[in-house]
Design an enzyme around this catalytic site. Structure first.
Site, PDB file in Angstrom:
ATOM      1  N   LYS A  22       0.841  -1.202   0.000  1.00 46.72           N
ATOM      2  CA  LYS A  22       0.000   0.000   0.000  1.00 46.72           C
ATOM      3  C   LYS A  22       0.880   1.257   0.000  1.00 46.72           C
ATOM      4  O   LYS A  22       0.655   2.180  -0.780  1.00 46.72           O
ATOM      5  CB  LYS A  22      -0.907  -0.011   1.241  1.00 46.72           C
ATOM      6  N   ASN A  23       1.859   1.269   0.896  1.00 52.28           N
ATOM      7  CA  ASN A  23       2.653   2.495   1.045  1.00 52.28           C
ATOM      8  C   ASN A  23       3.641   2.713  -0.093  1.00 52.28           C
ATOM      9  O   ASN A  23       4.291   3.758  -0.163  1.00 52.28           O
ATOM     10  CB  ASN A  23       3.383   2.498   2.397  1.00 52.28           C
ATOM     11  N   CYS A 116      -6.507  25.872   8.704  1.00 49.57           N
ATOM     12  CA  CYS A 116      -5.129  26.036   8.239  1.00 49.57           C
ATOM     13  C   CYS A 116      -4.134  25.428   9.213  1.00 49.57           C
ATOM     14  O   CYS A 116      -4.165  25.710  10.400  1.00 49.57           O
ATOM     15  CB  CYS A 116      -4.837  27.513   8.074  1.00 49.57           C
ATOM     16  N   ARG A 121       2.274  21.004  12.445  1.00 47.32           N
ATOM     17  CA  ARG A 121       1.997  19.622  12.067  1.00 47.32           C
ATOM     18  C   ARG A 121       0.598  19.552  11.474  1.00 47.32           C
ATOM     19  O   ARG A 121      -0.241  20.366  11.805  1.00 47.32           O
ATOM     20  CB  ARG A 121       2.057  18.745  13.318  1.00 47.32           C
ATOM     21  N   PRO A 122       0.277  18.607  10.633  1.00 49.06           N
ATOM     22  CA  PRO A 122       1.182  17.535  10.255  1.00 49.06           C
ATOM     23  C   PRO A 122       1.849  17.735   8.902  1.00 49.06           C
ATOM     24  O   PRO A 122       2.471  16.829   8.396  1.00 49.06           O
ATOM     25  CB  PRO A 122       0.243  16.340  10.198  1.00 49.06           C
ATOM     26  N   LEU A 125       6.593  19.798   7.556  1.00 47.56           N
ATOM     27  CA  LEU A 125       7.842  19.357   6.921  1.00 47.56           C
ATOM     28  C   LEU A 125       7.706  19.355   5.400  1.00 47.56           C
ATOM     29  O   LEU A 125       8.635  19.741   4.683  1.00 47.56           O
ATOM     30  CB  LEU A 125       8.229  17.967   7.424  1.00 47.56           C
ATOM     31  N   ASP A 302       3.707   0.932  11.971  1.00 42.94           N
ATOM     32  CA  ASP A 302       2.538   0.249  11.413  1.00 42.94           C
ATOM     33  C   ASP A 302       2.394  -1.189  11.931  1.00 42.94           C
ATOM     34  O   ASP A 302       1.325  -1.782  11.805  1.00 42.94           O
ATOM     35  CB  ASP A 302       2.606   0.223   9.875  1.00 42.94           C
ATOM     36  N   ARG A 394      -9.219  -0.524   3.714  1.00 40.93           N
ATOM     37  CA  ARG A 394      -8.296   0.525   3.243  1.00 40.93           C
ATOM     38  C   ARG A 394      -6.928  -0.067   2.859  1.00 40.93           C
ATOM     39  O   ARG A 394      -6.289   0.429   1.925  1.00 40.93           O
ATOM     40  CB  ARG A 394      -8.075   1.577   4.335  1.00 40.93           C
TER      41      ARG A 394
HETATM   42  C1  UD1 Z   1       3.774   6.995   6.113  1.00 42.46           C
HETATM   43  C2  UD1 Z   1       2.918   5.771   5.890  1.00 42.46           C
HETATM   44  C3  UD1 Z   1       2.307   5.324   7.204  1.00 42.46           C
HETATM   45  C4  UD1 Z   1       3.397   5.124   8.248  1.00 42.46           C
HETATM   46  C5  UD1 Z   1       4.277   6.361   8.348  1.00 42.46           C
HETATM   47  C6  UD1 Z   1       5.487   6.171   9.268  1.00 42.46           C
HETATM   48  C7  UD1 Z   1       2.082   6.016   3.622  1.00 42.46           C
HETATM   49  C8  UD1 Z   1       0.900   6.228   2.739  1.00 42.46           C
HETATM   50  N1  UD1 Z   1       1.860   6.077   4.954  1.00 42.46           N
HETATM   51  O1  UD1 Z   1       2.910   8.032   6.605  1.00 42.46           O
HETATM   52  O2  UD1 Z   1       1.626   4.091   6.994  1.00 42.46           O
HETATM   53  O3  UD1 Z   1       2.787   4.891   9.511  1.00 42.46           O
HETATM   54  O4  UD1 Z   1       4.784   6.690   7.055  1.00 42.46           O
HETATM   55  O5  UD1 Z   1       6.280   5.110   8.834  1.00 42.46           O
HETATM   56  O6  UD1 Z   1       3.186   5.748   3.178  1.00 42.46           O
HETATM   57  N2  UD1 Z   1       5.092  14.798  10.716  1.00 42.46           N
HETATM   58  C9  UD1 Z   1       5.143  16.124  11.051  1.00 42.46           C
HETATM   59  N3  UD1 Z   1       5.117  17.050  10.034  1.00 42.46           N
HETATM   60  C10 UD1 Z   1       5.052  16.685   8.727  1.00 42.46           C
HETATM   61  C11 UD1 Z   1       5.000  15.319   8.387  1.00 42.46           C
HETATM   62  C12 UD1 Z   1       5.023  14.388   9.417  1.00 42.46           C
HETATM   63  O7  UD1 Z   1       5.210  16.473  12.224  1.00 42.46           O
HETATM   64  O8  UD1 Z   1       5.038  17.576   7.860  1.00 42.46           O
HETATM   65  C13 UD1 Z   1       5.109  13.782  11.784  1.00 42.46           C
HETATM   66  C14 UD1 Z   1       3.846  12.931  11.798  1.00 42.46           C
HETATM   67  O9  UD1 Z   1       2.785  13.598  12.472  1.00 42.46           O
HETATM   68  C15 UD1 Z   1       4.339  11.693  12.513  1.00 42.46           C
HETATM   69  C16 UD1 Z   1       5.781  11.555  11.993  1.00 42.46           C
HETATM   70  O10 UD1 Z   1       6.147  12.850  11.526  1.00 42.46           O
HETATM   71  O11 UD1 Z   1       4.364  11.914  13.909  1.00 42.46           O
HETATM   72  C17 UD1 Z   1       5.937  10.540  10.879  1.00 42.46           C
HETATM   73  O12 UD1 Z   1       5.136  10.895   9.782  1.00 42.46           O
HETATM   74  P1  UD1 Z   1       5.503  10.530   8.268  1.00 42.46           P
HETATM   75  O13 UD1 Z   1       6.797   9.785   8.234  1.00 42.46           O
HETATM   76  O14 UD1 Z   1       5.378  11.760   7.449  1.00 42.46           O
HETATM   77  O15 UD1 Z   1       4.326   9.528   7.918  1.00 42.46           O
HETATM   78  P2  UD1 Z   1       3.402   9.542   6.629  1.00 42.46           P
HETATM   79  O16 UD1 Z   1       4.217   9.792   5.423  1.00 42.46           O
HETATM   80  O17 UD1 Z   1       2.200  10.362   6.891  1.00 42.46           O
END
Ligand code: UD1
Length: 417
Positions: A22-23, A116, A121-122, A125, A302, A394
């Site tokens: 999926k990812n 907004c 977060r989130p 980044l 996960d 999902r």
């Molecule tokens: C992806 C995976 C998800 C997995 C996660 C961590 C997909 C579709 N989903 O999610 O299944 O659980 O990686 O391995 O690939 N964060 C911020 N700011 C940002 C982005 C992230 O603070 O701009 C935080 C998030 O809230 C979280 C952490 O960083 O606490 C990790 O998030 P991230 O690695 O971005 O996960 P996803 O890409 O959303």
């Protein structure tokens, strides 16, 4: 699937081919919007998140069609800049369309449900990274507007976010010059995205390390086979371990599951692996020692909920520390309904093994949490009902059918409208 009824107490036994990841497939599908081409993707999982992503792409003007297990995508025509808000809101990975559309159109707009969150977060980044490439990011009401073709340059990610790394790689495809992403996430799914993009002609180095370099050049369509899903594999392994079963998983890459396999071994499971096959023999489980989730190659967040469910009857007590997400223990109230003894303190959970679990009714709250409830139900005595079971659709294809193929008594009820 609305409700999943399970009669527990039967060890899972049999052989299962792991589905496509999926990812990996979701970012690869987003990438097909970034440049014109014809794509043939094989080993796509039959999951709801993929169906929603297809609908999003079609709304933008792409054509998609599935024939004989291959998903064909055609992105040669005009492509819009604003994905459907209702569909985007159903899928966090829809944010990856930002990078893809910036590369293609120099402009992208996505909805911001709940107002907004610019600079917070989130998505902070993702957005700060795009801004570092010269993209202008603006919040208008409940919409996020990104404007301007990305420039070349270096982006430093203060945390290895998987989604932000993927978004920046996609934006970099249409940049004016070479882009370097430092502090990049190293997940195998990012390597798979890179593998796909290289098949499309991209010059992309370092995916899987913390420094990824993309040199923009003209790209074309390609055929690509999606990586096996290490999270689906981890779920089945935890289910077999929880029920004292015997499972042979095929079409997977055990090396990418190393931290999960280590914990299961410490918990007493017997595991044998070859390059693309894995056999697990379950035993009476014992607490494996502390487990700490983290970015790859640490224990994957996960797999945390499925592992927790597998350890509910393990002798002794296990502490799990969730360092990636702040709200990833949502399965715990549901697991307690089965008689689990779990204590929560912030990012820590302590599981004390109980002798037996009893059948219960519990509502799923998220994808991996739903899988945890299923694992508890499989290990419990008597009948259980998992409601809100659509969360499983999902990310797990033909879930009830696959459970039954391993000897489980599981019946899915669809929504009666
Ligand atoms: C992806 C995976 C998800 C997995 C996660 C961590 C997909 C579709 N989903 O999610 O299944 O659980 O990686 O391995 O690939 N964060 C911020 N700011 C940002 C982005 C992230 O603070 O701009 C935080 C998030 O809230 C979280 C952490 O960083 O606490 C990790 O998030 P991230 O690695 O971005 O996960 P996803 O890409 O959303």
């Amino acid at each position: 699937m609305e409700t999943l009824t399970i009669r527990g107490g039967r060890p899972l036994r049999g052989r299962l081919a792991v589905q496509g990841s999926k990812n990996a497939v979701l970012p690869i599908l987003a990438a097909t919007a970034a440049f014109p081409g014809r794509f043939a993707l094989s080993n796509c999982p039959p999951i709801r998140d993929l169906a929603v992503t297809r609908a999003l792409l079609e709304g933008l003007g792409l054509d998609t069609e599935e024939r004989e297990g291959v998903l064909y995508v055609e992105s040669g025509g005009p492509v819009g800049t604003a994905p459907d808000p209702a569909l985007s809101g159903r899928l966090r990975s829809s944010v990856l369309l930002l990078g893809a559309l910036l590369a293609r159109r120099g402009e992208a707009e996505i909805p911001l449900p709940g107002g907004c969150v610019l600079g917070e977060r989130p998505l902070d980044l993702h957005l700060r990274g795009l801004e570092a490439l010269g993209v202008r990011v603006r919040c208008e009401g409940d919409r996020l507007l990104c404007l301007g073709r990305p420039a070349g340059g270096t982006v430093l990610l203060p945390y290895p976010s998987v989604g932000a790394t993927e978004n920046l790689i996609l934006a970099a495809l249409g940049a004016a010059g070479p882009v370097r992403i430092l502090g990049a996430a190293k997940e195998p799914e990012i390597r798979d995205l890179a593998g796909f993009l290289r098949a499309c002609g991209a010059e992309l180095r370092g995916a899987g390390s913390s420094c990824v370099r993309v040199t923009p050049r003209p790209l074309h369509g390609a055929a690509y086979r999606i990586l096996p899903d290490r999270m689906e594999a981890a779920t089945w392994l935890c289910a077999a371990a929880a029920t004292g079963g015997e499972l042979c998983l095929t079409e997977l890459r055990p090396a990418q599951l190393r931290p999960v396999l280590q914990v299961l071994r410490r918990a007493g499971c017997e595991l044998r692996e070859t390059e693309n096959e894995l056999r697990l023999r379950g035993r009476a489980l014992r607490a494996p020692g502390p487990v700490v989730t983290g970015p790859y190659p640490a224990f994957p967040t996960d797999a945390q909920a499925p592992l927790m469910a597998a350890l509910l009857r393990a002798a002794g007590s296990t502490v799990i520390e969730e360092t990636v997400f702040s709200d990833r223990f949502r399965q715990v109230p549901g697991l307690r309904a089965f008689g689990a003894d779990i204590e929560l303190a912030g990012r820590l959970a302590r599981i004390r093994g109980v002798d037996r679990l009893r059948g219960a009714e519990a509502a799923a709250t998220d994808l991996r949490g739903a899988a945890a409830l299923v694992i508890a139900a499989l290990a419990a005595e008597g009948e259980s009902r998992i409601t809100e079971a659509w969360h499983l659709d999902r990310g797990y294809g033909r879930f009830a059918e696959r459970l039954r193929s391993l000897g489980a008594e599981a019946e899915a009820e669809e929504n009666q409208i």
